[in-house]
Design a protein around this motif. Sequence first.
Motif, PDB file in Angstrom:
ATOM      1  N   GLU A  93       0.837  -1.200   0.000  1.00 41.39           N
ATOM      2  CA  GLU A  93       0.000   0.000   0.000  1.00 41.39           C
ATOM      3  C   GLU A  93       0.877   1.258   0.000  1.00 41.39           C
ATOM      4  O   GLU A  93       0.611   2.211  -0.736  1.00 41.39           O
ATOM      5  N   ASN A  94       1.918   1.187   0.916  1.00 33.20           N
ATOM      6  CA  ASN A  94       2.833   2.341   0.957  1.00 33.20           C
ATOM      7  C   ASN A  94       3.547   2.525  -0.376  1.00 33.20           C
ATOM      8  O   ASN A  94       3.789   3.644  -0.820  1.00 33.20           O
ATOM      9  N   LEU A  95       3.919   1.330  -0.971  1.00 29.11           N
ATOM     10  CA  LEU A  95       4.614   1.394  -2.254  1.00 29.11           C
ATOM     11  C   LEU A  95       3.719   1.995  -3.319  1.00 29.11           C
ATOM     12  O   LEU A  95       4.164   2.795  -4.144  1.00 29.11           O
ATOM     13  N   ASN A  96       2.480   1.621  -3.293  1.00 30.78           N
ATOM     14  CA  ASN A  96       1.532   2.198  -4.269  1.00 30.78           C
ATOM     15  C   ASN A  96       1.379   3.694  -4.059  1.00 30.78           C
ATOM     16  O   ASN A  96       1.343   4.474  -5.004  1.00 30.78           O
ATOM     17  N   ILE A  97       1.320   4.058  -2.728  1.00 30.90           N
ATOM     18  CA  ILE A  97       1.219   5.491  -2.424  1.00 30.90           C
ATOM     19  C   ILE A  97       2.479   6.213  -2.890  1.00 30.90           C
ATOM     20  O   ILE A  97       2.425   7.275  -3.523  1.00 30.90           O
ATOM     21  N   ALA A  98       3.651   5.537  -2.540  1.00 30.70           N
ATOM     22  CA  ALA A  98       4.929   6.137  -2.939  1.00 30.70           C
ATOM     23  C   ALA A  98       5.037   6.227  -4.455  1.00 30.70           C
ATOM     24  O   ALA A  98       5.534   7.206  -5.010  1.00 30.70           O
ATOM     25  N   LYS A  99       4.561   5.112  -5.086  1.00 29.84           N
ATOM     26  CA  LYS A  99       4.618   5.091  -6.552  1.00 29.84           C
ATOM     27  C   LYS A  99       3.787   6.221  -7.137  1.00 29.84           C
ATOM     28  O   LYS A  99       4.193   6.916  -8.077  1.00 29.84           O
ATOM     29  N   GLU A 100       2.626   6.396  -6.521  1.00 30.35           N
ATOM     30  CA  GLU A 100       1.752   7.472  -6.996  1.00 30.35           C
ATOM     31  C   GLU A 100       2.433   8.835  -6.773  1.00 30.35           C
ATOM     32  O   GLU A 100       2.392   9.715  -7.628  1.00 30.35           O
ATOM     33  N   LYS A 101       3.070   8.954  -5.560  1.00 33.49           N
ATOM     34  CA  LYS A 101       3.764  10.214  -5.269  1.00 33.49           C
ATOM     35  C   LYS A 101       4.942  10.422  -6.200  1.00 33.49           C
ATOM     36  O   LYS A 101       5.214  11.537  -6.659  1.00 33.49           O
ATOM     37  N   VAL A 102       5.682   9.281  -6.443  1.00 37.66           N
ATOM     38  CA  VAL A 102       6.815   9.382  -7.366  1.00 37.66           C
ATOM     39  C   VAL A 102       6.340   9.793  -8.747  1.00 37.66           C
ATOM     40  O   VAL A 102       6.931  10.669  -9.400  1.00 37.66           O
ATOM     41  N   GLU A 103       5.253   9.119  -9.174  1.00 41.04           N
ATOM     42  CA  GLU A 103       4.723   9.472 -10.494  1.00 41.04           C
ATOM     43  C   GLU A 103       4.260  10.920 -10.517  1.00 41.04           C
ATOM     44  O   GLU A 103       4.483  11.637 -11.498  1.00 41.04           O
ATOM     45  N   GLU A 104       3.635  11.333  -9.374  1.00 37.88           N
ATOM     46  CA  GLU A 104       3.195  12.725  -9.288  1.00 37.88           C
ATOM     47  C   GLU A 104       4.411  13.666  -9.280  1.00 37.88           C
ATOM     48  O   GLU A 104       4.420  14.688  -9.965  1.00 37.88           O
ATOM     49  N   SER A 105       5.444  13.233  -8.466  1.00 35.87           N
ATOM     50  CA  SER A 105       6.670  14.050  -8.409  1.00 35.87           C
ATOM     51  C   SER A 105       7.360  14.105  -9.759  1.00 35.87           C
ATOM     52  O   SER A 105       7.853  15.148 -10.188  1.00 35.87           O
ATOM     53  N   LEU A 106       7.401  12.907 -10.417  1.00 36.64           N
ATOM     54  CA  LEU A 106       8.018  12.876 -11.745  1.00 36.64           C
ATOM     55  C   LEU A 106       7.274  13.787 -12.706  1.00 36.64           C
ATOM     56  O   LEU A 106       7.884  14.488 -13.523  1.00 36.64           O
ATOM     57  N   GLN A 107       5.961  13.760 -12.578  1.00 32.13           N
ATOM     58  CA  GLN A 107       5.162  14.609 -13.456  1.00 32.13           C
ATOM     59  C   GLN A 107       5.421  16.084 -13.158  1.00 32.13           C
ATOM     60  O   GLN A 107       5.584  16.901 -14.062  1.00 32.13           O
ATOM     61  N   GLN A 108       5.458  16.360 -11.836  1.00 32.77           N
ATOM     62  CA  GLN A 108       5.742  17.747 -11.443  1.00 32.77           C
ATOM     63  C   GLN A 108       7.171  18.159 -11.857  1.00 32.77           C
ATOM     64  O   GLN A 108       7.401  19.267 -12.320  1.00 32.77           O
ATOM     65  N   PHE A 109       8.134  17.211 -11.665  1.00 29.19           N
ATOM     66  CA  PHE A 109       9.521  17.491 -12.051  1.00 29.19           C
ATOM     67  C   PHE A 109       9.615  17.730 -13.561  1.00 29.19           C
ATOM     68  O   PHE A 109      10.305  18.637 -14.014  1.00 29.19           O
ATOM     69  N   LYS A 110       8.872  16.861 -14.268  1.00 34.84           N
ATOM     70  CA  LYS A 110       8.882  17.026 -15.724  1.00 34.84           C
ATOM     71  C   LYS A 110       8.297  18.377 -16.123  1.00 34.84           C
ATOM     72  O   LYS A 110       8.835  19.078 -16.992  1.00 34.84           O
ATOM     73  N   LEU A 111       7.187  18.749 -15.437  1.00 39.79           N
ATOM     74  CA  LEU A 111       6.587  20.057 -15.726  1.00 39.79           C
ATOM     75  C   LEU A 111       7.545  21.184 -15.337  1.00 39.79           C
ATOM     76  O   LEU A 111       7.649  22.196 -16.022  1.00 39.79           O
ATOM     77  N   LEU A 112       8.223  20.960 -14.175  1.00 41.69           N
ATOM     78  CA  LEU A 112       9.163  21.957 -13.708  1.00 41.69           C
ATOM     79  C   LEU A 112      10.298  22.131 -14.711  1.00 41.69           C
ATOM     80  O   LEU A 112      10.658  23.261 -15.087  1.00 41.69           O
ATOM     81  N   ILE A 113      10.884  21.003 -15.153  1.00 39.65           N
ATOM     82  CA  ILE A 113      11.965  21.046 -16.128  1.00 39.65           C
ATOM     83  C   ILE A 113      11.475  21.633 -17.441  1.00 39.65           C
ATOM     84  O   ILE A 113      12.134  22.470 -18.067  1.00 39.65           O
ATOM     85  N   GLU A 114      10.280  21.174 -17.838  1.00 42.24           N
ATOM     86  CA  GLU A 114       9.748  21.614 -19.117  1.00 42.24           C
ATOM     87  C   GLU A 114       9.509  23.120 -19.137  1.00 42.24           C
ATOM     88  O   GLU A 114       9.755  23.780 -20.144  1.00 42.24           O
TER      89      GLU A 114
END
Length: 735
Positions: A96-117
């Motif tokens: 469950e934590n991994l799924n949450i973390a995965k979701e956060k990572v994906e969210e962070s990656l998305q935010q990072f990608k938006l930030l970089i972009e």
Amino acid sequence: MNMKLKFEYKITLAYLVLGSLWILFSDKVLYHFIPDGIKLTALQTYKGWFYVITTAVLFFYFIKHHLNKNRTASFELKNKTEEYYTLYEEYKSQAENLNIAKEKVEESLQQFKLLIENAPIPIFIQTDECFAYVNKALCSLYGAENENELIHTVVLDRIHPDYKDFVRERISTLNKQQLIAPKIEYRHLKLDDTEIDVEVMAVPFKYHDKNGALVFIRDITSIKQYIKEIEEKNYFIQKVLDNLPIGIALHKFNEGTATYLNKKFEEIYGWPAKELRDIKTFFEKVYPDEDYRSKITSIIMKDIESGKAENMHWENIEITQKSGDKRIINAVNIPLTEQNTMVSTVMDITTQNLFEKELIVAKEKSEESNRLKTAFLNNISHEFRTPLNGMLGFLDLALNENLDHEKKREYYQIIKESSTQFLNILTDVVEISEIQSKIDNTKITTCNLNEIISNVINEKRTQLNKKNIELRLELDCKEEELLIQTDYHKLERSLMHVLDNAIKFTHEGNIRFNCKRDKHEVEISVTDNGIGISAEEQTRIFEPFRQIEFGETRNYGGNGIGLSLVKFNIERLGGKVSLESESGKGTKVVLRIPANNLSPDSFPKKEKAMSNINWKNKTILIVEDDWVNYQFLNEVVSDLGAKTLYAKNGLEAIDLCKGSENIDLVLMDIKMPEMNGYEATKRIKEIRPDLIVIAQSAYALQNEINQYKDVFKSYITKPINSETLIEQLKLHLAD
């Protein structure tokens, strides 16, 4: 299930094996020990119980072992089950934590990608030396409309050629060592090859399983330009400060060391900057005299301590340079309180002081010169009017019809002498004007000294006779030594002025006129026993407008420019003028001019008289806008029998030359209405190139003659002497 079957097979197998062995071998074994069959039969019951008990014991052991094993397995299973459950719960929680973390990572990656972009700084990912990813800011930096213009293109293509090798090595090092590449500045190229200055930092980065680099770029073009502008401004300011005509030094109020000295400050004080920075050392070096230093320091410090800017200026201070030279300076201090800075300025006024002194002397000389010029103008008016009076007065007398021929001839001679006197005065004024305008009209020709001296003496013969003065001519030269190269007019006029002064200031006695020469120079001296010149006046006698007496009670005439003309003319000829005189005893003026070794053959031969010319066959065109001048020329030419034509301007002269082939010679005035004589002559030469045109003009200055003479066969200046005119006509109208 497998464990249960194995146990059952084991029990069954043990029973079968034991039963089989018992059936097959029990009787034989017993029979071996008990051969009696009856006993054996009696023992069959015990044999059965033995089998039963043995099998029971074995079964008990197997079952107990099996049950113990099952109990252990069950316990272990229970423990494992609990452990597995616990692990399951943990796994479930972790999942469950991994799924949450995965979701956060994906969210962070998305935010990072938006930030970089959408980052404001250009960023790209490089793999295999190509652009693998670029953000919008990088596209904007390189002038790309979208990322597709850059993705998969070679990174080095965007690097300025001067830096390509360096960047290639930098990329290779980063890929191998996987170390952060520090910030560095170099130049990139946009897609349109425009150059930009950038600051670049790169970190190792794995992208799609490939080693590469995450690269951050900062456009510093504007910063570089700003820095360049600042540097240029600083350079400009430094250049201005270093080249200011005043010295500048800066120091803090609470410190005794200068923070800045410009070059002029060092130059004025004449000491190296390091020896001027310390205030105490500065005063000791610049003011070596202790008493003077104490006096100056006291004045300066008192004014500075007053805090009033208007007090902080000091004039005419004497300083001593390292070389020992003394200079005069003006100094001004400007306190900048808010900046805690004192600005010291200094100006070297040594030259200015000398100039002011020279200016005072020049002013005095100018005032003296103005006084002399005023006296000259007053005098020249008198000098002009005197011969004019003789000319006009005797002209009126000569017009008297009852006057006899001899009287008229006497009057005409006086008129001629007065005219010559007037012309000489006018010539002097023109020549002094040329001197002050710095016009050089020197014309070197081969001249005969005997002829020049004879002309001068003949010109002054009447004056000598009137004053009963004996002239002693001493020519200490051989005939061939009388030929020199010089300016005939300047030498003749100089001798004329010297002899004129000797006659003017000699009342009785004699004048010695001596001429001698050596290998290098000719020396001509005129010695009189007249009134002489005082020692004071001798130092100024060659200055323009200088005379030994002024005012209305003058005993001697003259315009005061004769000897200044002599000095100027002789110096223009490369010679020198000297004067020896004693008041009341006489004066000796010596002219020395360069001599050249010339043979008598060098002197131009005089033209023989041409008495056989038939003037009746000649036609002369006279071009003259002044009717009186035309009448004079016409009278001279007509008396010789020549036919004359008349034109009052250049245009009429051209028309006459076009319409008549019989014109043999043209006497051309220069300054005329409609078209001047210079332009008219050029036009006439186009029509009749061989036609002789002689200028007869009032443009008598040498620079004027030089300006116009190129188109004329000869040049006669007004006033025109009839003999000179006839000689020119004879020369050019010969058959």
